[in-house]
Design a protein around this motif. Structure first.
Motif, PDB file in Angstrom:
ATOM      1  N   ARG A  95       0.436  -1.394  -0.059  1.00  0.00           N
ATOM      2  CA  ARG A  95       0.136  -0.113  -0.092  1.00  0.00           C
ATOM      3  C   ARG A  95       0.851   1.018  -0.265  1.00  0.00           C
ATOM      4  NH1 ARG A  95      -0.698  -2.290   5.363  1.00  0.00           N
ATOM      5  NH2 ARG A  95       0.596  -0.911   6.696  1.00  0.00           N
ATOM      6  N   TYR A  96       2.299   1.335   0.529  1.00  0.00           N
ATOM      7  CA  TYR A  96       2.937   2.419   1.142  1.00  0.00           C
ATOM      8  C   TYR A  96       3.592   2.691  -0.332  1.00  0.00           C
ATOM      9  CZ  TYR A  96       1.930   2.646   5.563  1.00  0.00           C
ATOM     10  OH  TYR A  96       1.872   2.185   7.046  1.00  0.00           O
ATOM     11  N   LYS A  99       1.371   3.704  -2.788  1.00  0.00           N
ATOM     12  CA  LYS A  99       1.442   5.811  -3.030  1.00  0.00           C
ATOM     13  C   LYS A  99       2.397   6.387  -3.888  1.00  0.00           C
ATOM     14  CE  LYS A  99      -1.324   5.113   1.593  1.00  0.00           C
ATOM     15  NZ  LYS A  99      -1.273   6.371   2.859  1.00  0.00           N
ATOM     16  N   GLN A 102       1.879   6.405  -7.183  1.00  0.00           N
ATOM     17  CA  GLN A 102       0.362   7.413  -7.508  1.00  0.00           C
ATOM     18  C   GLN A 102       0.967   8.957  -7.294  1.00  0.00           C
ATOM     19  OE1 GLN A 102      -3.172   5.236  -5.548  1.00  0.00           O
ATOM     20  NE2 GLN A 102      -2.322   4.034  -7.109  1.00  0.00           N
ATOM     21  N   HIS A 103       2.152   9.253  -6.370  1.00  0.00           N
ATOM     22  CA  HIS A 103       2.706  10.186  -6.421  1.00  0.00           C
ATOM     23  C   HIS A 103       2.421  11.388  -7.900  1.00  0.00           C
ATOM     24  CE1 HIS A 103       5.485  13.981  -5.129  1.00  0.00           C
ATOM     25  NE2 HIS A 103       4.439  13.002  -3.984  1.00  0.00           N
TER      26      HIS A 103
END
Length: 241
Positions: A95-96, A99, A102-103
């Motif tokens: 999940r990290y 992220k 998707q930055h």
């Protein structure tokens, strides 16, 4: 040839399941230039050659960066840090990682590349297959980043380029098969195969760390002498007095 260089082929081959998961939709959806089996196969081959072309460019670029690090005397430290970073990437929850990909900055870089791929899809020509592969090679990919770490640790532009070519060659069989037989490679198969990727990433990370520690183990962790660094500097600047 050093163990790190040879590891590139293994990382590419066993990590190619990850490539199928990430780049599979593009590879499977490649247009068919003509309704001819020869054009079909040639187009898919050129797509994969395009990817490897980009990898070789990135390898030379980051290998050159590695040569600057060698001259500065930080090769051992950098190699250890790269190994630690790979380990951290492996143990970081998905999940990290999602992220990060998707930055906004990552999306700003990848969006023009995706748009370019879309335009090439519309052309549907043989040359466009190669160019799609070239652009595809620049898309964000965790496995490619791991390979780039190996290119940096290789210590010079030529070794970095060879490292990334071998990495790309390792991914070629599975990716080529995906472009030909994509509809038969379902998500469950991809997930099972992708479990091997962290294992080989950890092996590569440990190899980097041992290499940087210079424990005097032949091939795996040889001692790096001042003479070796001086010789590298001479090879990088042969005309300097």
């Amino acid at each position: 040839m050093s163990p790190e260089i040879l590891s590139a082929l293994a990382i590419g081959f066993f990590g190619s399941a990850h490539c199928i998961g990430m780049c599979g939709p593009i590879a499977i959806a490649l247009p068919v230039p003509q309704s001819n089996s020869l054009y079909f196969i040639a187009g898919r081959a050129l797509y994969n050659i395009g990817r490897i072309f980009t990898y070789s460019f990135l390898g030379a670029l980051f290998g050159l960066l590695g040569s600057r690090i060698v001259i500065a005397g930080f090769q051992q430290f950098t190699t250890i840090i790269l190994g630690v970073i790979i380990l951290l990437v492996v143990i970081t929850p998905f999940r990290y990682k999602a992220k990060i990909t998707q930055h906004r900055l990552i999306q700003k870089v990848s969006s023009p590349i995706k748009s370019g791929i879309g335009e090439l899809f519309k052309q549907g020509t043989i040359p466009s297959m190669f160019l799609i592969g070239v652009l595809n090679g620049f898309l964000p990919c965790g496995l490619v980043y791991i390979a780039i770490a190996g290119a940096i640790a290789s210590g010079d532009a030529v070794s970095g380029m060879v490292y990334m070519i071998l990495f790309g060659a390792g991914t070629f069989p599975a990716m080529f098969a995906a472009t030909i037989l994509g509809k038969f490679i379902n998500l469950n198969i991809r997930k099972k195969l992708s479990k091997a990727v962290p294992v080989f990433a950890v092996v590569l990370a440990i190899l980097f760390i041992l290499r940087g520690m210079a424990l005097g183990i032949p091939y795996i962790s040889p001692k790096i002498s001042a003479q070796t660094v001086s010789q590298t500097e001479i090879e990088c600047h042969p005309t300097e007095k």
